[in-house]
Motif scaffolding. Structure first.
Motif, mmCIF file in Angstrom:
data_model
loop_
_atom_site.group_PDB
_atom_site.id
_atom_site.type_symbol
_atom_site.label_atom_id
_atom_site.label_comp_id
_atom_site.label_asym_id
_atom_site.label_seq_id
_atom_site.Cartn_x
_atom_site.Cartn_y
_atom_site.Cartn_z
ATOM 1 N N ASN A 136 0.851 -1.187 0.000
ATOM 2 C CA ASN A 136 0.000 0.000 0.000
ATOM 3 C C ASN A 136 0.885 1.235 0.000
ATOM 4 O OD1 ASN A 136 -2.139 1.760 0.173
ATOM 5 N ND2 ASN A 136 -3.055 0.844 1.993
ATOM 6 N N PHE A 138 0.008 4.033 0.660
ATOM 7 C CA PHE A 138 -0.367 4.845 1.813
ATOM 8 C C PHE A 138 -0.195 4.013 3.083
ATOM 9 C CE2 PHE A 138 -2.553 6.579 -1.796
ATOM 10 C CZ PHE A 138 -2.301 7.928 -1.672
ATOM 11 N N GLU B 45 -6.853 -1.848 3.348
ATOM 12 C CA GLU B 45 -5.805 -1.038 2.721
ATOM 13 C C GLU B 45 -6.408 0.232 2.108
ATOM 14 O OE1 GLU B 45 -6.076 -4.272 2.303
ATOM 15 O OE2 GLU B 45 -4.137 -5.145 2.879
ATOM 16 N N GLU B 46 -7.608 0.067 1.564
ATOM 17 C CA GLU B 46 -8.264 1.219 0.972
ATOM 18 C C GLU B 46 -8.675 2.213 2.048
ATOM 19 O OE1 GLU B 46 -8.342 2.300 -2.029
ATOM 20 O OE2 GLU B 46 -9.446 4.064 -1.331
ATOM 21 N N ALA B 49 -5.622 4.117 2.753
ATOM 22 C CA ALA B 49 -5.277 5.005 1.640
ATOM 23 C C ALA B 49 -6.232 6.184 1.549
ATOM 24 C CB ALA B 49 -5.284 4.224 0.331
ATOM 25 N N SER B 52 -5.728 8.698 4.276
ATOM 26 C CA SER B 52 -4.537 9.533 4.048
ATOM 27 C C SER B 52 -4.827 10.621 3.023
ATOM 28 C CB SER B 52 -3.383 8.689 3.506
ATOM 29 O OG SER B 52 -2.769 7.975 4.532
ATOM 30 N N ILE B 53 -5.510 10.223 1.954
ATOM 31 C CA ILE B 53 -5.806 11.189 0.900
ATOM 32 C C ILE B 53 -6.713 12.300 1.438
ATOM 33 C CG2 ILE B 53 -7.007 11.475 -1.318
ATOM 34 C CD1 ILE B 53 -5.905 8.696 -2.097
ATOM 35 N N GLU B 150 2.236 15.962 -3.201
ATOM 36 C CA GLU B 150 1.360 15.018 -2.501
ATOM 37 C C GLU B 150 0.297 14.467 -3.447
ATOM 38 O OE1 GLU B 150 -0.045 16.772 1.156
ATOM 39 O OE2 GLU B 150 1.943 17.538 1.633
ATOM 40 N N TYR B 152 0.535 13.758 -6.456
ATOM 41 C CA TYR B 152 1.091 12.708 -7.299
ATOM 42 C C TYR B 152 0.569 11.336 -6.859
ATOM 43 C CZ TYR B 152 4.615 9.473 -9.099
ATOM 44 O OH TYR B 152 5.243 8.424 -9.712
ATOM 45 N N TYR B 153 0.585 11.099 -5.557
ATOM 46 C CA TYR B 153 0.154 9.802 -5.032
ATOM 47 C C TYR B 153 -1.371 9.637 -5.098
ATOM 48 C CZ TYR B 153 4.905 9.126 -3.408
ATOM 49 O OH TYR B 153 6.258 8.960 -3.361
ATOM 50 N N HIS B 154 -2.092 10.711 -4.912
ATOM 51 C CA HIS B 154 -3.556 10.623 -4.979
ATOM 52 C C HIS B 154 -3.998 10.245 -6.396
ATOM 53 C CE1 HIS B 154 -3.825 13.887 -1.583
ATOM 54 N NE2 HIS B 154 -2.979 12.930 -1.293
ATOM 55 N N LEU B 156 -2.298 8.793 -8.765
ATOM 56 C CA LEU B 156 -1.909 7.414 -9.052
ATOM 57 C C LEU B 156 -2.933 6.429 -8.478
ATOM 58 C CD1 LEU B 156 0.810 6.459 -10.316
ATOM 59 C CD2 LEU B 156 1.613 6.020 -7.976
ATOM 60 N N HIS B 157 -3.341 6.699 -7.261
ATOM 61 C CA HIS B 157 -4.269 5.824 -6.558
ATOM 62 C C HIS B 157 -5.619 5.745 -7.261
ATOM 63 C CE1 HIS B 157 -5.908 3.747 -3.077
ATOM 64 N NE2 HIS B 157 -6.980 4.512 -3.177
#
Ligand SMILES: [Zn+2]
Lengths: 166, 270
Positions: A136, A138, B45-46, B49, B52-53, B150, B152-154, B156-157
């Motif tokens: 993950n 995150f 996991e979601e 994630a 965090s987002i 930051e 960038y990761y959102h 991608l997700h």
């Protein structure tokens, strides 16, 4: 009470080496690369910090801990701590010592290099194997990701690379 | 106050203020809707994630409110919590509920909607933030650089989810296509500056509405063509324009919930 000796930036920096990240207490804010600038004027100190992630809930705690630590210097009167966004904090601001200290905590340090397509690789924080998978992106905090090592079968965390090239 | 601030014309300040409210209110509501998925996301996991987002996005909103505070518009927390609905400048897309029911009772939220809204919104935000990083107002440009890293990761997700669900079962595809229709129905004000269009664009704070729309389309085009789909058109005119304070009842309810704790003790430190 008036202090007779003027405070030096060097003394403040020494103190900041002992202010740790509340979420990873093996690493100081200096080794994380969060300290932008320390300026003094007589007995007053101003510390400029660069936030790692903008929404990081630890920022207020870091600010308070920084103020408390600097105030302990007998020659210091006023302390001001300010967060700025320029220059932006990037993960390559983490020092070599910071990399060592992150590993001590079981966190793989961020990779020094990103591939051209923006992908990146870290080695296992426990055994150093390159045989890892990303579980993950995150993790438990905004700055960390969760990975799995297929060699030693450990789940470990890695500090996310953060770069202006992204 | 720096020298630059003191010579800021009232017109320029008005443009900055308006744009900042749009950016701040967007991320504030987007983060709130995302946080309503806590414990309800499809897997653990979601949950991690998307929490965090949402937290990052709330951080972005906080920075924009802080820039407003620096311009002496008001206290950042008050601006976030206490402004009435008609003063809100977020796009209607960000205020929409996640689905039927209430979080504390029987939420029947729509994950396909969350994926499509998040992906399209994040891509729009990317296009804006890229432009903002060259803003004529340097405090905005500096925050934008930080947000971009930051984001960038959102991006991608959400892109991963978007591609995977649209390459999945017929049920998944149907739900995703329904969600795309719903999201696009509200997309008319995402790139709008409302009645502040002229002043914002001439201040060179950010690119024009038209240019950003083109960039958005171009940025998602490769994903759509890989899925053998066409990029849906952005409505010419929004049915309601959030940038002008036109909102749905979803926003009233969101703000009541959001501000409930803050209003109990506005001087508390969080
Ligand atoms: Zn290992």
């Amino acid at each position: 009470m008036t202090a007779s000796v003027e405070v030096s930036a060097g003394r403040v920096l020494e103190v900041l080496k002992r202010v740790n990240d509340p979420e990873i207490d093996s690493i100081s804010i200096i080794d994380l690369g969060m300290v932008g600038e320390v300026t003094t004027e007589g007995n007053n100190v101003k510390v400029v910090l660069l936030p790692t992630f903008l929404g990081c809930p630890a920022l207020e705690i870091i600010k308070l801990n920084t103020m408390k630590a600097v105030k302990k210097l007998p020659e210091v009167d006023e302390v001001e701590v300010e967060f700025v966004f320029h220059p932006p904090w990037t993960s390559d601001r983490i020092t070599e010592q910071g990399h060592v200290n992150l590993r001590k905590f079981g966190i793989a340090p961020p990779p020094r290099h990103l591939e051209e397509d923006g992908s990146w690789h870290v080695d296992c924080a426990y055994c150093g194997s390159t045989y890892v998978t990303m579980e993950n992106i995150f993790g438990p905090t905004a700055c960390r990701s969760i990975l799995y090592c297929k060699s030693c079968k450990n789940v470990f965390e890695a500090m996310k690379p953060v770069s202006t090239l992204m | 106050m720096t020298e630059k601030d003191s010579i800021m014309s009232p017109e320029y300040k008005k443009a900055i203020t308006n744009l900042l409210f749009q950016l701040a209110d967007d991320d504030f509501l987007y983060a709130y809707r995302g946080s309503e998925w806590l414990g309800l996301a499809p897997h653990i996991e979601e949950d991690v994630a998307s929490s965090s987002i949402s937290q990052d996005s709330m951080g972005h909103a906080a920075m924009y409110y802080k820039l407003l505070e620096d311009l002496e518009v008001g206290n950042a927390d008050d601006l976030a919590h206490l402004r009435p609905v008609k003063e809100r400048r977020n796009s209607v897309l960000t205020e929409r509920v996640n689905g039927e029911g209430y979080y504390m009772e029987t939420p029947q939220y729509d994950w396909a909607y969350q994926v499509v809204r998040s992906y399209f919104y994040t891509q729009a935000k990317k296009v804006k933030v890229d432009s903002l990083s060259e803003s004529s107002y340097s405090p905005i440009a500096e925050v934008a650089v930080k947000v971009k890293m930051e984001l960038y990761y959102h991006r991608l997700h959400w892109e991963t989810w978007f591609k995977q669900l649209l390459s999945s079962t017929d049920v998944a595809k149907k739900k995703m296509n329904d969600a795309i229709e719903l999201v696009m129905g509200d997309f008319g004000d995402v790139f709008s500056y409302g009645n502040q269009k002229q002043v914002i664009e001439t201040s060179r704070l950010i690119a024009s509405e038209e240019l950003l729309k083109e960039k958005w389309k171009a940025s998602i085009e490769p994903v759509f063509s890989a899925l053998q789909m066409k990029v849906p058109p952005i409505p010419e005119q929004p049915t309601k324009n959030g940038r002008n304070g036109e909102h749905t009842k979803d926003l009233n309810e969101a703000l009541l919930t959001l501000s409930e704790v803050y209003k109990l003790d506005p001087v508390a430190t969080w």
